[in-house]
Design an enzyme around this catalytic site. Structure first.
Site, PDB file in Angstrom:
ATOM      1  N   ASP A 160      16.821  22.837  -0.543  1.00 36.54           N
ATOM      2  CA  ASP A 160      16.677  21.385  -0.470  1.00 36.54           C
ATOM      3  C   ASP A 160      17.231  20.824  -1.770  1.00 36.54           C
ATOM      4  O   ASP A 160      16.639  21.026  -2.842  1.00 36.54           O
ATOM      5  CB  ASP A 160      15.207  21.009  -0.294  1.00 36.54           C
ATOM      6  N   SER A 182      34.388  11.642   0.137  1.00 43.63           N
ATOM      7  CA  SER A 182      34.800  10.981   1.375  1.00 43.63           C
ATOM      8  C   SER A 182      35.925  10.018   1.025  1.00 43.63           C
ATOM      9  O   SER A 182      36.089   9.632  -0.136  1.00 43.63           O
ATOM     10  CB  SER A 182      33.628  10.202   1.974  1.00 43.63           C
ATOM     11  N   TYR A 239      26.145   4.506   1.396  1.00 44.91           N
ATOM     12  CA  TYR A 239      27.006   5.691   1.502  1.00 44.91           C
ATOM     13  C   TYR A 239      28.273   5.507   0.682  1.00 44.91           C
ATOM     14  O   TYR A 239      28.695   6.412  -0.045  1.00 44.91           O
ATOM     15  CB  TYR A 239      27.342   5.938   2.974  1.00 44.91           C
ATOM     16  N   LYS A 257      29.361   7.981  -2.515  1.00 46.54           N
ATOM     17  CA  LYS A 257      30.598   8.762  -2.544  1.00 46.54           C
ATOM     18  C   LYS A 257      31.517   8.316  -3.678  1.00 46.54           C
ATOM     19  O   LYS A 257      32.264   9.133  -4.242  1.00 46.54           O
ATOM     20  CB  LYS A 257      31.300   8.687  -1.193  1.00 46.54           C
TER      21      LYS A 257
END
Length: 274
Positions: free
Chosen positions: A54, A131, A144, A148
């Site tokens: 994790d 990304s 998000y 990134k």
């Protein structure tokens, strides 16, 4: 002796696709997931170890690093992550914090834990999976996007700091057909309720339909993306950046070429924010 690679986020998507490709190429693979039972169907062998990991927990990461101390660990692929979506105006601080805890701080935590092992092997490398949204931002995916962008910054700084000892490769995929996209609607949580009666109520449905259409038109298979990562793992001189997918290449080019007002107008119209 066999060289080993540790991959985070192997339960689905790119990480899962990369495991068999690496094994076929002669790598030993440490496949990790937050829920290791999700990896139970991987074919056993001397070239595979399955670990619980994790990335948001110090103790979990430390235990995984200790379990790899006897290996010739030559590569780390930081692939674990998820996408929090929703209008920033409606986003709770804890949702943004959780996004960064996994995608940014978790990546940093894992990198630091395994750097001492990687330094022992000449030609070692770290693949940081970002990304195309680390180069540009789209509406309703602010958390998000931000995470990134942070991964890109961390990778570039890390390369300057340790790149002569351990190569740092920044991976920038475009749209990938993974469970990440198939389950995108669940990432809203109770946001539709929060959006009720606001300007975002109609936008949410449009957003989901748009992203589904984009995935069907442009997304590449996770295995095709994983092959690009494998090439970077095997390269004698690893690249600094790996852009994966035609959309990742051309959308970034388009943003660079268009005036900012045109680019923003295009996105607002596409996402129904005009």
């Amino acid at each position: 002796m066999r060289n080993w690679v540790l991959i985070t986020g192997c339960s689905t998507g790119i990480g899962r696709a990369l495991v068999p490709l690496c094994r076929q190429a002669g790598w030993g693979v440490v496949a990790t997931a937050r829920k290791p039972e999700s990896l139970a169907d991987l074919p056993p062998g001397e070239d595979l170890r399955v670990l619980s990991l994790d990335v948001t927990e110090d103790a979990s990461v430390a235990l995984a690093a200790a379990a790899c101390a006897d290996l010739r660990l030559k590569a780390l692929v930081n692939n674990a992550g998820y996408g929090q979506v929703g209008p920033l105006e409606l986003l709770r601080p804890e949702e943004l914090r959780a996004q960064f805890e996994t995608n940014v701080i978790g990546l940093h935590r894992v990198t630091n834990a395994f750097l001492p092992l990687l330094r022992r092997q000449p030609g070692a490398r770290i693949l940081q999976v970002a990304s195309m949204l680390g180069r540009l931002s789209i509406p309703l995916a602010g958390p998000y996007n931000a995470s990134k962008h942070a991964v890109v910054a961390l990778a570039e700084s890390l390369r300057l700091e340790v790149g002569r000892e351990v190569a740092v490769v920044l991976v920038e995929p475009g749209a990938i057909r993974t469970a990440f996209r198939e389950t995108l609607a669940t990432a809203w949580g109770d946001l539709p309720e929060r959006a009720r009666g606001t300007r975002y109520e109609a936008v949410i449905g449009r957003y989901l339909a748009l992203r589904k259409g984009q995935a069907e038109r442009f997304a590449m298979d996770a295995e095709d993306c994983a092959r690009k990562l494998l090439h970077a793992l095997n390269a004698v001189h690893p690249p600094r950046r790996v852009v994966v997918g035609r959309d990742a290449f051309w959308v970034a080019k388009l943003k660079a070429l268009l005036p900012v007002a045109w680019w923003e107008g295009l996105l607002r119209r596409q996402y129904g924010l005009d």
